[in-house]
Design a protein around this motif. Structure first.
Motif, PDB file in Angstrom:
ATOM      1  N   PRO A  80       0.823  -1.215   0.000  1.00 25.51           N
ATOM      2  CA  PRO A  80       0.000   0.000   0.000  1.00 25.51           C
ATOM      3  C   PRO A  80       0.857   1.265   0.000  1.00 25.51           C
ATOM      4  O   PRO A  80       1.898   1.313   0.642  1.00 25.51           O
ATOM      5  N   ARG A  81       0.419   2.268  -0.740  1.00 24.70           N
ATOM      6  CA  ARG A  81       1.116   3.557  -0.746  1.00 24.70           C
ATOM      7  C   ARG A  81       0.765   4.348   0.513  1.00 24.70           C
ATOM      8  O   ARG A  81       1.456   5.284   0.891  1.00 24.70           O
ATOM      9  N   ARG A  82      -0.362   3.924   1.133  1.00 21.07           N
ATOM     10  CA  ARG A  82      -0.793   4.567   2.363  1.00 21.07           C
ATOM     11  C   ARG A  82      -1.480   3.512   3.233  1.00 21.07           C
ATOM     12  O   ARG A  82      -2.241   2.686   2.726  1.00 21.07           O
ATOM     13  N   ILE A  83      -1.168   3.514   4.518  1.00 22.80           N
ATOM     14  CA  ILE A  83      -1.824   2.585   5.432  1.00 22.80           C
ATOM     15  C   ILE A  83      -3.115   3.222   5.933  1.00 22.80           C
ATOM     16  O   ILE A  83      -3.094   4.317   6.503  1.00 22.80           O
ATOM     17  N   GLU A  84      -4.220   2.536   5.692  1.00 26.71           N
ATOM     18  CA  GLU A  84      -5.521   3.077   6.054  1.00 26.71           C
ATOM     19  C   GLU A  84      -6.006   2.558   7.415  1.00 26.71           C
ATOM     20  O   GLU A  84      -6.561   3.312   8.217  1.00 26.71           O
ATOM     21  N   ASP A 129      -3.146  -3.657   6.643  1.00 23.42           N
ATOM     22  CA  ASP A 129      -4.459  -3.343   6.068  1.00 23.42           C
ATOM     23  C   ASP A 129      -5.184  -4.616   5.628  1.00 23.42           C
ATOM     24  O   ASP A 129      -5.814  -4.660   4.559  1.00 23.42           O
ATOM     25  N   ASN A 185      -3.903  -7.441   4.597  1.00 23.57           N
ATOM     26  CA  ASN A 185      -3.106  -8.309   3.733  1.00 23.57           C
ATOM     27  C   ASN A 185      -1.971  -8.946   4.533  1.00 23.57           C
ATOM     28  O   ASN A 185      -1.247  -8.251   5.254  1.00 23.57           O
ATOM     29  N   LEU A 237       3.258  -9.920   0.672  1.00 18.81           N
ATOM     30  CA  LEU A 237       3.805  -8.710   0.062  1.00 18.81           C
ATOM     31  C   LEU A 237       5.233  -8.959  -0.393  1.00 18.81           C
ATOM     32  O   LEU A 237       6.012  -9.634   0.277  1.00 18.81           O
ATOM     33  N   TRP A 247       8.257  -3.943  -0.006  1.00 17.09           N
ATOM     34  CA  TRP A 247       7.983  -3.570   1.380  1.00 17.09           C
ATOM     35  C   TRP A 247       9.145  -2.781   1.960  1.00 17.09           C
ATOM     36  O   TRP A 247       8.957  -1.751   2.612  1.00 17.09           O
ATOM     37  N   ARG A 300       9.441   0.860   1.214  1.00 17.11           N
ATOM     38  CA  ARG A 300       8.500   1.763   1.867  1.00 17.11           C
ATOM     39  C   ARG A 300       8.786   1.908   3.362  1.00 17.11           C
ATOM     40  O   ARG A 300       7.962   2.441   4.097  1.00 17.11           O
ATOM     41  N   VAL A 351       5.846   4.057   4.810  1.00 14.21           N
ATOM     42  CA  VAL A 351       4.592   3.667   5.468  1.00 14.21           C
ATOM     43  C   VAL A 351       4.875   3.088   6.854  1.00 14.21           C
ATOM     44  O   VAL A 351       3.932   2.842   7.619  1.00 14.21           O
ATOM     45  N   THR A 365       1.044   9.485   4.840  1.00 11.22           N
ATOM     46  CA  THR A 365       0.985   8.086   4.386  1.00 11.22           C
ATOM     47  C   THR A 365       0.325   7.149   5.391  1.00 11.22           C
ATOM     48  O   THR A 365       0.261   5.947   5.151  1.00 11.22           O
TER      49      THR A 365
END
Length: 600
Positions: A337-341, A405, A407, A412, A417, A420, A506, A540
């Motif tokens: 992910p480009r951003r952790i939600e 998130d 996953n 990954l 990984w 990031r 991230v 991020t």
């Protein structure tokens, strides 16, 4: 043997790809050398026979031909030897040593770097590219030497076929020497750990850093004794194997020399009693004399190739190991992910180091919310560093899973990984390059961006360092390379700056990042990183994980994890944990009292 043949074929293909001219000219010289060798013996026989018949012109022409061919063999062998050495240097060192290092760093994680089985092979393979490539060219030379030997035997066959019986005698030394070299290869692997230990002790005894402590404790003599004992253990075992190998080799040569002497005596007798010409006698003596050196060259080169088994086996083992690891951990299509939600979650995660009896991390379950600052505290050996290594995907959990998130972290791609992440470990690297590069390596695409480097230095409270160095960012580090050495605190700030190079990670991991800094510097660094963590959280959703033994510096974290003997015993904010009155409150109070004691 099939595996060796496939490896040699692939390395010959590499030689052709990298240095086609070298290989072509080498083979051309070798073929001409074999032809010149045959013409030398035949021309000498013709010269003697023509002189005996009184044909002076034919005798002179044949003698001149023999002289030219003899001179050509010396020149051709010298050229071929130079070409071989140049090709091995340029391909073995430049290509294979690099390939070996890529194999080592190409394996996901770092578990293999902590296993004796792996390290034993790496010890043998250190700088082994030259030998692996030489074995390949050695096979070619051994084949050509066998052809040369066959040509000599055919020449002697023109005098008497009985000389062909020398061929089986020539095979005996090869077989016996191969048996001895197998024992040598086993001894090198078996003693690799002792050899590694003595090198480690030697480094301790001859390095300035440990040298200070050794002189105070007077432990130098004891370490020197242990270094000598480890050296003796390795050398004695290898010497015994070499001695046994030499015994087998001697037996082989004795058998060959007896056969050689008997066959040569028989041929000379036949030539003298069966009406042979003087030219036949000269051809017999000349070729038989050359035969001895040709057999010796064939046997020795073949034996040398066999001796490289000690390098080829670890090389093939490493190649197979890397292939198995990559097959077991294929690159998946799950994007990083480009951003952790949502955040990062541990679900009953356990991990045990190989060779140990107790888990380093034992059934840890916890959620690390996106954008949070997480502190991990606990006594030494409680599992703090192992926990962050699992987060960094250096190890894979033995049980349970870590999700990002939702996953699974194992799904990954490791390289993606790592791209990031921003990390600073307590056992940080000390790169002996320029100071600017030592910081810039934290973000390879921008390693030469001076503005980015200076910004990273400010984040690590190290913006003053370049002005204190002779050539600023271009200052060479490391006295052993004619540069400047840094203090422990300066090295740590350099590592912290390196961890600040990436602008949009991230996850940020700081494992005891200020252990070598004084209290004011530590406080400044932590305040800066806390501000950066809040900025990254907005950008991020980055999770910042801080491992520290100083509780006062992590009191402002959103979530504090308290580890004990691999288990997560408490978690919460500073206020919640203090109100709980458990392990964290007790340890915090102890440290608070220790730091608030009046100074004498």
């Amino acid at each position: 043997m099939n595996r060796y043949l496939v490896l040699w074929a692939s390395l010959l293909k590499l030689s052709w790809k990298q240095r086609p001219g070298f290989l072509t000219l080498f083979l051309f010289c070798q073929v001409l050398d074999i032809a010149a060798l045959a013409f030398t013996g035949l021309a000498l026989r013709d010269a003697i026979d023509a002189a005996q018949r009184g044909v002076l012109a034919s005798s002179i022409i044949a003698a001149t031909t023999a002289a030219v061919c003899y001179a050509a063999t010396s020149v051709l062998r010298g050229v071929a030897q130079t070409l071989r050495l140049q090709a091995i240097e340029r391909i073995g060192v430049a290509e294979l040593d690099t390939l070996i290092m890529r194999y080592i760093v190409g394996v996901e994680g770092i578990e293999h770097l902590e296993r004796p089985q792996f390290l034993d092979r790496i010890t043998v393979l250190r700088g082994a590219g030259w030998g692996v490539m030489d074995s390949t060219w050695g096979v070619v030379e051994a084949v050509l030497s066998t052809v040369r030997l066959a040509v000599l035997l055919l020449l002697l066959n023109t005098v008497d076929p009985w000389l062909l019986t020398l061929l089986p005698f020539a095979a005996v030394p090869l077989w016996l020497d191969k048996r001895g070299q197998g024992a040598v290869a086993k001894a090198e692997v078996a003693t690799a750990e002792a050899m590694r230990l003595q090198k480690h002790l030697f480094t301790l005894l001859t390095t300035a850093g440990p040298g200070k402590e050794l002189r105070i404790t007077s432990a130098g003599g004891e370490l020197a004794r242990r270094q000598t004992a480890a050296w003796d253990e390795a050398v004695e075992a290898r010497f015994r194997a070499q001695l046994a190998s030499a015994g087998w080799k001697l037996c082989g040569w004795v058998i060959f020399m007896l056969g050689y002497a008997a066959a040569l005596a028989f041929v000379v007798r036949q030539a003298l009693t069966a009406g042979g010409s003087a030219g036949d006698i000269v051809l017999t003596v000349t070729v038989a004399t050359t035969l001895r050196s040709a057999v010796q060259q064939t046997v020795s080169r073949s034996a040398e190739v066999a001796s490289y088994k000690r390098l080829l086996d670890p090389f093939l083992w490493l190649r197979d190991y890397v292939a198995r690891e990559k097959a077991a951990r294929p690159v998946t299509g799950v994007p990083v992910p480009r951003r952790i939600e949502k955040g990062i979650a541990f679900d009953r995660v356990s991990y045990m180091y190989p060779g140990t009896k107790h888990p380093a991390v034992d059934e840890v379950t916890i959620d690390l919310p996106a954008g949070s600052v997480v502190a991990v505290v606990g006594e030494y050996g409680s599992g703090k560093t192992t926990l962050v290594k699992l987060l960094c995907k250096y190890y894979r959990p033995d049980e349970g899973k870590i999700t990002v998130d939702g996953n699974d972290l194992t799904s990954l791609n490791a390289a993606d990984w790592w791209e990031r992440l921003s990390v600073a470990f307590q056992d940080f690297g000390r790169y002996r390059t320029t100071f600017g590069e030592a910081v810039g390596l934290g973000d390879l695409p921008n390693k030469d961006d001076s503005d980015r480097i200076l910004a990273a230095l400010r984040a690590a409270d190290a913006e003053h360092l370049p002005s204190r160095l002779v050539n600023g960012l271009r200052t060479q580090l490391g006295k052993e390379f004619g540069g400047t050495d840094l203090s422990e605190g300066q090295w740590q700030k350099t590592a912290l700056a390196r961890a600040s190079m990436r602008e949009a990670p991230v996850m940020v991991v700081l494992d005891e990042p200020t252990a070598s800094l004084d209290a004011p510097s530590e406080q400044t660094v932590f305040e800066t990183y806390m501000r950066n963590a809040r900025d990254l959280a907005q950008k991020t959703g980055a999770v910042t994980v801080v491992v520290s033994h100083r509780f006062s510096t992590v009191a402002g974290a959103d979530l504090i994890l308290v580890m004990r003997r691999g288990r997560l015993v408490e978690h919460g904010s500073h206020e919640e944990l203090m109100a709980l009155g458990g392990s964290y409150a007790e340890l915090y109070s102890i440290q608070e009292k220790a730091y608030s004691l009046p100074q004498s």
